[in-house]
Motif scaffolding. Sequence first.
Motif, PDB file in Angstrom:
ATOM      1  N   PRO A  70       4.676  -2.125  -6.919  1.00 45.65           N
ATOM      2  CA  PRO A  70       3.871  -3.335  -6.707  1.00 45.65           C
ATOM      3  C   PRO A  70       4.635  -4.604  -7.048  1.00 45.65           C
ATOM      4  O   PRO A  70       5.473  -4.618  -7.953  1.00 45.65           O
ATOM      5  CB  PRO A  70       2.685  -3.138  -7.654  1.00 45.65           C
ATOM      6  N   GLU A 125      -0.309  -4.258   0.788  1.00 44.93           N
ATOM      7  CA  GLU A 125       0.774  -3.368   0.392  1.00 44.93           C
ATOM      8  C   GLU A 125       1.661  -3.955  -0.698  1.00 44.93           C
ATOM      9  O   GLU A 125       2.516  -3.252  -1.244  1.00 44.93           O
ATOM     10  CB  GLU A 125       1.588  -2.969   1.620  1.00 44.93           C
ATOM     11  N   LEU A 148       0.562  -4.356  -3.442  1.00 44.68           N
ATOM     12  CA  LEU A 148       0.071  -3.615  -4.598  1.00 44.68           C
ATOM     13  C   LEU A 148       0.845  -2.315  -4.808  1.00 44.68           C
ATOM     14  O   LEU A 148       0.530  -1.551  -5.726  1.00 44.68           O
ATOM     15  CB  LEU A 148      -1.417  -3.319  -4.436  1.00 44.68           C
ATOM     16  N   GLY A 149       1.849  -2.064  -3.974  1.00 47.06           N
ATOM     17  CA  GLY A 149       2.633  -0.837  -4.064  1.00 47.06           C
ATOM     18  C   GLY A 149       2.032   0.249  -3.194  1.00 47.06           C
ATOM     19  O   GLY A 149       0.810   0.307  -3.005  1.00 47.06           O
ATOM     20  N   THR A 150       2.893   1.117  -2.660  1.00 48.02           N
ATOM     21  CA  THR A 150       2.404   2.156  -1.764  1.00 48.02           C
ATOM     22  C   THR A 150       2.814   3.535  -2.265  1.00 48.02           C
ATOM     23  O   THR A 150       3.847   3.706  -2.909  1.00 48.02           O
ATOM     24  CB  THR A 150       2.949   1.956  -0.333  1.00 48.02           C
ATOM     25  N   VAL A 189      -2.267   2.307  -0.426  1.00 48.42           N
ATOM     26  CA  VAL A 189      -2.409   1.794  -1.784  1.00 48.42           C
ATOM     27  C   VAL A 189      -3.419   2.642  -2.549  1.00 48.42           C
ATOM     28  O   VAL A 189      -4.492   2.978  -2.020  1.00 48.42           O
ATOM     29  CB  VAL A 189      -2.877   0.319  -1.746  1.00 48.42           C
ATOM     30  N   THR A 205      -5.247   1.181  -8.254  1.00 48.30           N
ATOM     31  CA  THR A 205      -4.360   0.024  -8.410  1.00 48.30           C
ATOM     32  C   THR A 205      -5.023  -1.237  -7.874  1.00 48.30           C
ATOM     33  O   THR A 205      -4.927  -2.314  -8.481  1.00 48.30           O
ATOM     34  CB  THR A 205      -3.030   0.265  -7.676  1.00 48.30           C
ATOM     35  N   LEU A 206      -5.708  -1.114  -6.745  1.00 45.66           N
ATOM     36  CA  LEU A 206      -6.433  -2.246  -6.175  1.00 45.66           C
ATOM     37  C   LEU A 206      -7.485  -2.753  -7.155  1.00 45.66           C
ATOM     38  O   LEU A 206      -7.606  -3.966  -7.398  1.00 45.66           O
ATOM     39  CB  LEU A 206      -7.087  -1.820  -4.860  1.00 45.66           C
ATOM     40  N   THR A 259      -7.443   0.510   8.142  1.00 50.66           N
ATOM     41  CA  THR A 259      -7.357   1.167   6.844  1.00 50.66           C
ATOM     42  C   THR A 259      -8.460   2.208   6.750  1.00 50.66           C
ATOM     43  O   THR A 259      -9.480   2.124   7.445  1.00 50.66           O
ATOM     44  CB  THR A 259      -7.492   0.171   5.671  1.00 50.66           C
TER      45      THR A 259
END
Length: 207
Positions: free
Chosen positions: A58, A95, A97-99, A119, A123-124, A177
């Motif tokens: 992220p 994205e 936020l890291g994948t 994601v 984490t979101l 999504t």
Amino acid sequence: MTTSPVRRRVAGALMTCGVLTLALGGCTSEAPTAGPATTARSTGAQVGNASYTVVSQPTLKPGDPAPAPTGKVVLTLTGDFAQGPEVELDLAGLERLGTVEYSVLDKQAEGRRATFRGVLVSTLLQWLGAEDATTMHAVALNDYAVDIPVSDTAKFPVLLATSVDGERMSVERYGPTRFVYPTDGVGLDPTVYDPRWIWQLKSIEVE
């Protein structure tokens, strides 16, 4: 003959594709593009009994302001967030936020084993400051709606997927999504969890 809930949802997804053709420029005119580039991988990450692979780290920290969308907004979030009562995200912002990715048997939509990338919902929620919420009211483009317990995100690596098998998901292919749950080694009751695999996601109200 009674139509099963899964068949009704698939039919709804195809009807949505037709309805959105004019609004979105057509469901088949936009060829899928490659998913986000792999920047860092780390195996062995796990939530509960389900493992996943970290693809990218992220660049947004919890409480950071929402990045201004430069592309099409794919998700609207509403709730009592540090970023305000409404947050709009395009794919690039989401994205950040890291994948992560993992493979599942997607019997409802793809009808086969597929590898989803996206994601982690946990984490979101952490970024929004909403990890203590109880419910996510998720709504699809065709107005299908389902309440998803936030507690699921502590038990499983619940994924807000943005690509499948390395390709972006068009509306026609259940995107942009969708929620994905692990299927290996978790023994989830399909009558409880299948309805939570909501695709063509439009918005999430976090309560």
